[in-house]
Design a protein around this motif. Sequence first.
Motif, PDB file in Angstrom:
ATOM      1  N   GLU A   9      -3.572   7.886   4.712  1.00  0.00           N
ATOM      2  CA  GLU A   9      -3.406   8.730   3.530  1.00  0.00           C
ATOM      3  C   GLU A   9      -2.956   7.917   2.326  1.00  0.00           C
ATOM      4  OE1 GLU A   9      -4.552  11.815   3.425  1.00  0.00           O
ATOM      5  OE2 GLU A   9      -5.176  11.407   5.491  1.00  0.00           O
ATOM      6  N   ASP A  10      -2.170   6.872   2.552  1.00  0.00           N
ATOM      7  CA  ASP A  10      -1.758   5.989   1.455  1.00  0.00           C
ATOM      8  C   ASP A  10      -2.977   5.321   0.839  1.00  0.00           C
ATOM      9  OD1 ASP A  10       1.193   6.221   1.887  1.00  0.00           O
ATOM     10  OD2 ASP A  10       0.712   5.227   3.765  1.00  0.00           O
ATOM     11  N   LEU A  11      -3.863   4.828   1.678  1.00  0.00           N
ATOM     12  CA  LEU A  11      -5.068   4.175   1.177  1.00  0.00           C
ATOM     13  C   LEU A  11      -5.933   5.142   0.375  1.00  0.00           C
ATOM     14  CD1 LEU A  11      -5.980   2.113   4.363  1.00  0.00           C
ATOM     15  CD2 LEU A  11      -5.221   1.155   2.177  1.00  0.00           C
ATOM     16  N   LYS A  12      -6.070   6.355   0.858  1.00  0.00           N
ATOM     17  CA  LYS A  12      -6.881   7.352   0.161  1.00  0.00           C
ATOM     18  C   LYS A  12      -6.317   7.683  -1.218  1.00  0.00           C
ATOM     19  CE  LYS A  12      -8.673   9.717   4.291  1.00  0.00           C
ATOM     20  NZ  LYS A  12      -8.649  10.995   5.050  1.00  0.00           N
ATOM     21  N   ALA A  13      -5.015   7.480  -1.393  1.00  0.00           N
ATOM     22  CA  ALA A  13      -4.362   7.824  -2.662  1.00  0.00           C
ATOM     23  C   ALA A  13      -4.507   6.732  -3.719  1.00  0.00           C
ATOM     24  CB  ALA A  13      -2.876   8.103  -2.411  1.00  0.00           C
ATOM     25  N   LEU A  14      -4.986   5.553  -3.339  1.00  0.00           N
ATOM     26  CA  LEU A  14      -5.061   4.434  -4.276  1.00  0.00           C
ATOM     27  C   LEU A  14      -6.237   4.599  -5.234  1.00  0.00           C
ATOM     28  CD1 LEU A  14      -4.312   1.435  -1.864  1.00  0.00           C
ATOM     29  CD2 LEU A  14      -2.698   2.785  -3.236  1.00  0.00           C
ATOM     30  N   THR A  15      -5.983   4.288  -6.503  1.00  0.00           N
ATOM     31  CA  THR A  15      -7.030   4.433  -7.525  1.00  0.00           C
ATOM     32  C   THR A  15      -7.197   3.177  -8.372  1.00  0.00           C
ATOM     33  OG1 THR A  15      -5.426   5.386  -9.080  1.00  0.00           O
ATOM     34  CG2 THR A  15      -6.673   6.926  -7.696  1.00  0.00           C
ATOM     35  N   VAL A  16      -6.364   2.161  -8.164  1.00  0.00           N
ATOM     36  CA  VAL A  16      -6.455   0.946  -8.979  1.00  0.00           C
ATOM     37  C   VAL A  16      -7.354  -0.071  -8.274  1.00  0.00           C
ATOM     38  CG1 VAL A  16      -4.174   1.316  -9.979  1.00  0.00           C
ATOM     39  CG2 VAL A  16      -4.402  -0.090  -7.908  1.00  0.00           C
ATOM     40  N   PRO A  17      -7.874  -1.060  -9.003  1.00  0.00           N
ATOM     41  CA  PRO A  17      -8.695  -2.091  -8.364  1.00  0.00           C
ATOM     42  C   PRO A  17      -7.936  -2.794  -7.235  1.00  0.00           C
ATOM     43  CG  PRO A  17      -8.877  -2.221 -10.745  1.00  0.00           C
ATOM     44  CD  PRO A  17      -7.778  -1.246 -10.467  1.00  0.00           C
ATOM     45  N   MET A  18      -8.649  -3.059  -6.153  1.00  0.00           N
ATOM     46  CA  MET A  18      -8.024  -3.648  -4.970  1.00  0.00           C
ATOM     47  C   MET A  18      -8.935  -4.719  -4.379  1.00  0.00           C
ATOM     48  SD  MET A  18      -6.680  -1.627  -1.579  1.00  0.00           S
ATOM     49  CE  MET A  18      -5.729  -2.450  -0.286  1.00  0.00           C
ATOM     50  N   LEU A  19      -8.367  -5.868  -4.099  1.00  0.00           N
ATOM     51  CA  LEU A  19      -9.060  -6.943  -3.392  1.00  0.00           C
ATOM     52  C   LEU A  19      -8.530  -6.990  -1.973  1.00  0.00           C
ATOM     53  CD1 LEU A  19     -10.927  -9.447  -3.320  1.00  0.00           C
ATOM     54  CD2 LEU A  19      -8.956 -10.806  -4.076  1.00  0.00           C
ATOM     55  N   VAL A  20      -9.413  -6.807  -1.009  1.00  0.00           N
ATOM     56  CA  VAL A  20      -9.038  -6.812   0.410  1.00  0.00           C
ATOM     57  C   VAL A  20      -9.584  -8.091   1.025  1.00  0.00           C
ATOM     58  CG1 VAL A  20      -9.197  -5.581   2.601  1.00  0.00           C
ATOM     59  CG2 VAL A  20      -9.075  -4.295   0.454  1.00  0.00           C
ATOM     60  N   ALA A  21      -8.712  -9.059   1.266  1.00  0.00           N
ATOM     61  CA  ALA A  21      -9.098 -10.364   1.802  1.00  0.00           C
ATOM     62  C   ALA A  21      -8.776 -10.417   3.292  1.00  0.00           C
ATOM     63  CB  ALA A  21      -8.368 -11.478   1.062  1.00  0.00           C
ATOM     64  N   HIS A  22      -9.675 -11.018   4.078  1.00  0.00           N
ATOM     65  CA  HIS A  22      -9.425 -11.088   5.515  1.00  0.00           C
ATOM     66  C   HIS A  22     -10.273 -12.191   6.140  1.00  0.00           C
ATOM     67  CE1 HIS A  22      -7.287  -8.210   8.325  1.00  0.00           C
ATOM     68  NE2 HIS A  22      -7.731  -9.148   9.169  1.00  0.00           N
ATOM     69  N   VAL A  36       0.842  -1.202   0.000  1.00  0.00           N
ATOM     70  CA  VAL A  36       0.000   0.000   0.000  1.00  0.00           C
ATOM     71  C   VAL A  36       0.874   1.249   0.000  1.00  0.00           C
ATOM     72  CG1 VAL A  36      -1.547   1.375   1.461  1.00  0.00           C
ATOM     73  CG2 VAL A  36      -2.079  -1.019   0.966  1.00  0.00           C
ATOM     74  N   ARG A  37       1.891   1.288   0.850  1.00  0.00           N
ATOM     75  CA  ARG A  37       2.778   2.460   0.877  1.00  0.00           C
ATOM     76  C   ARG A  37       3.559   2.581  -0.426  1.00  0.00           C
ATOM     77  NH1 ARG A  37       4.775   5.378   5.994  1.00  0.00           N
ATOM     78  NH2 ARG A  37       2.544   5.825   5.718  1.00  0.00           N
ATOM     79  N   TYR A  38       4.030   1.460  -0.945  1.00  0.00           N
ATOM     80  CA  TYR A  38       4.740   1.515  -2.225  1.00  0.00           C
ATOM     81  C   TYR A  38       3.827   2.079  -3.314  1.00  0.00           C
ATOM     82  CZ  TYR A  38       6.204   0.279  -6.839  1.00  0.00           C
ATOM     83  OH  TYR A  38       6.489   0.360  -8.176  1.00  0.00           O
ATOM     84  N   ALA A  39       2.621   1.537  -3.437  1.00  0.00           N
ATOM     85  CA  ALA A  39       1.710   1.960  -4.502  1.00  0.00           C
ATOM     86  C   ALA A  39       1.399   3.444  -4.402  1.00  0.00           C
ATOM     87  CB  ALA A  39       0.426   1.139  -4.446  1.00  0.00           C
ATOM     88  N   ALA A  40       1.193   3.944  -3.180  1.00  0.00           N
ATOM     89  CA  ALA A  40       0.826   5.341  -2.981  1.00  0.00           C
ATOM     90  C   ALA A  40       1.992   6.287  -3.249  1.00  0.00           C
ATOM     91  CB  ALA A  40       0.294   5.550  -1.575  1.00  0.00           C
ATOM     92  N   ARG A  41       3.194   5.868  -2.895  1.00  0.00           N
ATOM     93  CA  ARG A  41       4.325   6.799  -2.935  1.00  0.00           C
ATOM     94  C   ARG A  41       5.309   6.565  -4.077  1.00  0.00           C
ATOM     95  NH1 ARG A  41       5.809   8.134   3.393  1.00  0.00           N
ATOM     96  NH2 ARG A  41       3.648   8.466   4.083  1.00  0.00           N
ATOM     97  N   HIS A  42       5.308   5.363  -4.645  1.00  0.00           N
ATOM     98  CA  HIS A  42       6.291   5.045  -5.691  1.00  0.00           C
ATOM     99  C   HIS A  42       5.680   4.438  -6.947  1.00  0.00           C
ATOM    100  CE1 HIS A  42       9.574   5.464  -2.683  1.00  0.00           C
ATOM    101  NE2 HIS A  42       8.768   4.795  -1.871  1.00  0.00           N
ATOM    102  N   GLY A  43       4.457   3.964  -6.873  1.00  0.00           N
ATOM    103  CA  GLY A  43       3.941   3.066  -7.907  1.00  0.00           C
ATOM    104  C   GLY A  43       3.159   3.700  -9.032  1.00  0.00           C
TER     105      GLY A  43
END
Length: 273
Positions: free
Chosen positions: A207-220, A102-109
């Motif tokens: 804030e990292d999560l709020k920055a994500l715009t690609v499809p995401m599967l959250v499994a738990h 999540v941090r990588y995607a928001a800040r580097h990806g």
Amino acid sequence: MPYITAADGAQIHYRDWGTGQPVVFSHGWPLSGNAWDTEMKLVADNGFRAIAHDRRGHGLSEQTWSGNDMDTYAADLAALIETLDLHDVILVGHSTGGGEVVRYAARHGAGRVSKIVTAGAVPPVMVQSESNPEGLPIDVFDGIRAGVLADRSQFYQDLSAAFFGTNREGSTISQGARDEFWRQGMLVGLKAAYDCVKAFSETDFTEDLKALTVPMLVAHGDDDQIVPIADAAEKTVTLVPTATLKVYPGAPHGIAGPYQEAFDADLLAFIRS
């Protein structure tokens, strides 16, 4: 063995199987990239390129004194992806690895990431505070640090019960799975194991999560005794409009047994979609 060099010179070990669109896996604490072996083979068998690294201080990667924090973990992942010149990347992260991707995607990806999958992931933030009253008390994480320092071999053996839910009636998880958890845990350097507790418990990914715009599967799993679903996945999906929550009834934190079978089917379906 393949290694890449991180920004501070640390040597990061990785494995690279198959060809096709890259699926990059990030593991949980206190494990290594080997925790994803089954999923790596699954996606490689189905036309994807599977890549998993050992976080610094873990597995076969260099045991650095510094850099055992989420910003550096994400930067190390960026170094891996950039060194291998990967594009259209599907990120998959479990537990601490979920925070890392999540941090990588928001800040580097930006421009490199096409989809994200998390399982039992630590975001938004685990520790209890005034702004996160539902979180776990800091005493829980202090106890983990104390266990790591006092007798980490026994601590990992004991922790494996809650990790895989073998302390629940009807569990079918083998002793072998618990032994493998212990084996991978014992490869982690003491400094990395200790420092990573702060990284996975106190890092705020809101804030990292709020920055994500690609499809995401959250499994738990809804019986996750390590990362409770109510303070993690259920909050994550309220912060990421593109996220879909998949709940696994009775499933523990560790991806094994019936949970693994169901998750792997959903993982493959999602990355193919």
